[in-house]
Design a protein around this motif. Structure first.
Motif, short mmCIF file in Angstrom:
data_model
loop_
_atom_site.label_atom_id
_atom_site.label_comp_id
_atom_site.label_asym_id
_atom_site.label_seq_id
_atom_site.Cartn_x
_atom_site.Cartn_y
_atom_site.Cartn_z
N VAL A 125 0.84 -1.20 0.00
CA VAL A 125 0.00 0.00 0.00
C VAL A 125 0.87 1.25 0.00
CG1 VAL A 125 -1.72 1.32 1.29
CG2 VAL A 125 -1.89 -1.18 1.17
N PHE A 126 1.89 1.29 0.88
CA PHE A 126 2.78 2.44 0.93
C PHE A 126 3.52 2.61 -0.40
CE2 PHE A 126 2.59 1.44 5.57
CZ PHE A 126 1.97 2.62 5.95
N LEU A 147 -6.84 8.29 -5.02
CA LEU A 147 -6.58 7.11 -4.21
C LEU A 147 -7.59 7.05 -3.07
CD1 LEU A 147 -2.68 7.33 -4.04
CD2 LEU A 147 -4.04 5.84 -5.50
N SER A 148 -8.66 6.34 -3.29
CA SER A 148 -9.70 6.24 -2.26
C SER A 148 -9.31 5.21 -1.21
CB SER A 148 -11.03 5.84 -2.89
OG SER A 148 -10.97 4.50 -3.35
N VAL A 149 -9.87 5.36 -0.02
CA VAL A 149 -9.63 4.40 1.05
C VAL A 149 -10.10 3.01 0.63
CG1 VAL A 149 -10.18 3.78 3.44
CG2 VAL A 149 -9.80 6.18 2.83
N ASP A 150 -11.25 2.95 -0.03
CA ASP A 150 -11.79 1.65 -0.45
C ASP A 150 -10.84 0.96 -1.42
OD1 ASP A 150 -14.09 1.87 1.08
OD2 ASP A 150 -15.19 2.91 -0.50
N ARG A 151 -10.27 1.72 -2.33
CA ARG A 151 -9.35 1.16 -3.32
C ARG A 151 -8.11 0.58 -2.64
NH1 ARG A 151 -6.89 4.95 -8.15
NH2 ARG A 151 -5.42 3.46 -9.10
N LEU A 152 -7.57 1.31 -1.68
CA LEU A 152 -6.38 0.83 -0.98
C LEU A 152 -6.71 -0.32 -0.05
CD1 LEU A 152 -4.76 4.31 -0.17
CD2 LEU A 152 -4.08 2.71 -1.97
N ALA A 153 -7.87 -0.26 0.59
CA ALA A 153 -8.26 -1.32 1.52
C ALA A 153 -8.39 -2.65 0.80
CB ALA A 153 -9.57 -0.95 2.21
N MET A 213 -6.56 -3.78 -1.45
CA MET A 213 -5.24 -4.38 -1.62
C MET A 213 -4.86 -5.26 -0.43
SD MET A 213 -3.14 -1.10 -3.16
CE MET A 213 -1.62 -2.05 -3.29
N THR A 214 -5.40 -4.94 0.73
CA THR A 214 -5.06 -5.70 1.95
C THR A 214 -6.14 -6.71 2.32
OG1 THR A 214 -6.13 -4.05 3.38
CG2 THR A 214 -3.80 -3.71 2.86
N ARG A 215 -7.25 -6.67 1.58
CA ARG A 215 -8.39 -7.56 1.86
C ARG A 215 -8.93 -7.36 3.28
NH1 ARG A 215 -6.30 -13.25 -0.98
NH2 ARG A 215 -5.96 -12.35 -3.06
N LEU A 216 -8.91 -6.11 3.70
CA LEU A 216 -9.46 -5.74 5.00
C LEU A 216 -10.67 -4.85 4.79
CD1 LEU A 216 -6.17 -4.77 6.90
CD2 LEU A 216 -7.54 -6.83 7.28
N SER A 217 -11.53 -4.77 5.79
CA SER A 217 -12.65 -3.83 5.72
C SER A 217 -12.10 -2.41 5.75
CB SER A 217 -13.59 -4.05 6.89
OG SER A 217 -12.98 -3.64 8.11
N ARG A 218 -12.90 -1.48 5.28
CA ARG A 218 -12.49 -0.08 5.28
C ARG A 218 -12.13 0.38 6.70
NH1 ARG A 218 -14.07 4.77 2.20
NH2 ARG A 218 -13.87 6.57 3.58
N PHE A 219 -12.96 0.01 7.68
CA PHE A 219 -12.73 0.42 9.06
C PHE A 219 -11.43 -0.17 9.60
CE2 PHE A 219 -13.07 -0.57 13.60
CZ PHE A 219 -13.24 0.70 14.12
N HIS A 220 -11.24 -1.47 9.43
CA HIS A 220 -10.04 -2.14 9.95
C HIS A 220 -8.79 -1.61 9.24
CE1 HIS A 220 -8.09 -6.23 11.21
NE2 HIS A 220 -7.66 -5.21 11.93
N PHE A 221 -8.89 -1.42 7.93
CA PHE A 221 -7.77 -0.89 7.15
C PHE A 221 -7.37 0.50 7.66
CE2 PHE A 221 -6.38 1.98 3.79
CZ PHE A 221 -5.27 1.30 3.29
N SER A 222 -8.36 1.38 7.84
CA SER A 222 -8.08 2.75 8.26
C SER A 222 -7.42 2.78 9.63
CB SER A 222 -9.36 3.57 8.28
OG SER A 222 -9.92 3.65 6.99
#
Length: 293
Positions: free
Chosen positions: A193-194, A205-211, A213-222
């Motif tokens: 991601v970095f 670069l939206s949060v959803d798009r980056l999240a 990549m990690t296969r995490l929920s938006r909340f957990h990713f953030s």
């Protein structure tokens, strides 16, 4: 994903593999220069600042380093630096902690060296005003540069003393094995991601798009992104763009409008306002010195 993870891992060659410690002299003559990109390595690193100022990110900590400051980079800690001065000079002392391993298991090994090696004992990143720690670092640098007879003994002695001082006064966190495993898993998961932000910062670069990549929920990713970097995704992307713009304003012939567009800002007024808010200076003020090529 593994390849992207490894892109951020810096290979660390030592001049003498039988005595794995080295020192680099680092000088930068321009404000806004990236002194090192985001990366990490298994070795401990000590940055000692002699002249000028720099912004150093270590994990979630953002440090404005000044002369006399010591910045400690823990093993496997993502770090990044930018010069804030036109005359920056610092030493980078890099040590493989295996240098201090005992031949037999003893209290020093089990209580201190092993936890540091396993990245379960984390040292405070920013150390200011500790004259004894500063003297240790300078003594190690002097020994490594002069290499007089017996310098290996002197370096090893001073390194033990430095770690003692840091363990007594500057421990940030002690992790359990489970906490350490979780930390390493998150570093590996977020490294792509970095790198993606570094490569694609001009894009939306939206949060959803980056999240994703990690296969995490938006909340957990953030939550984990903020924990690892010290910034929200929006803050991190904005600062990446502003740092790129800062460099171009100082070192390219592009106009302010062209630089705003080139670094992902579609609105010149928003760019100017955001730049001034974070950099404490208007973009146009950095164009007072004509570009010289």
């Amino acid at each position: 994903m593994a390849d992207k993870y490894e892109e951020l891992r810096e290979p660390m060659d030592m001049p003498d593999p039988h005595f794995p410690i080295k020192v680099h002299r680092n000088a930068f003559d321009r404000q806004g220069l990236v002194t090192f990109q985001h990366h990490f390595h298994e070795h401990l690193e000590f940055l000692y600042f002699v002249r000028g100022e720099a912004m150093i990110e270590c994990g979630s900590a953002t440090i404005q380093a000044s002369p006399g400051d010591l910045v400690v980079v823990n093993s496997n800690e993502l770090h990044y630096g930018i010069s804030l001065s036109s005359d920056l000079f610092y030493y980078a002392l890099i040590a493989d902690i295996s240098l201090l391993h005992s031949q037999s298991v003893d209290a020093a090994e089990t209580k201190f060296i092993t936890p540091i090696t396993q990245n379960r004992l984390l040292l405070r990143n920013h150390i200011r005003g500790d004259d004894h720690a500063e003297a240790c670092v300078l003594a190690i640098i002097k020994e490594l540069e002069q290499r007089e007879f017996g310098y290996e003994l002197a370096v090893k002695s001073e390194l033990y003393r430095l770690l003692t001082l840091l363990l007594r006064g500057h421990v940030a966190t002690v992790l359990t094995q489970g906490e350490y495993d979780e930390r390493m898993k998150n570093i590996e998961r977020f490294a792509p991601v970095f790198q993606y932000i570094e490569d694609r910062y001009k894009e939306e670069l939206s949060v959803d798009r980056l999240a994703r990549m990690t296969r995490l929920s938006r909340f957990h990713f953030s939550r984990l992104f903020k924990e690892l970097s010290g910034h929200t995704v929006t803050e991190y992307v904005t600062m990446t763009r502003l740092n790129k713009a800062d460099y171009l304003l100082r070192h390219s012939p592009l106009t302010v409008s062209e630089i705003a567009a080139a670094t992902g800002f579609n609105d010149i007024y928003y760019f100017s306002r955001t730049f001034k808010k974070h950099k404490k200076v208007a973009p146009s003020a950095l164009r007072t010195i004509p570009f010289s090529g």
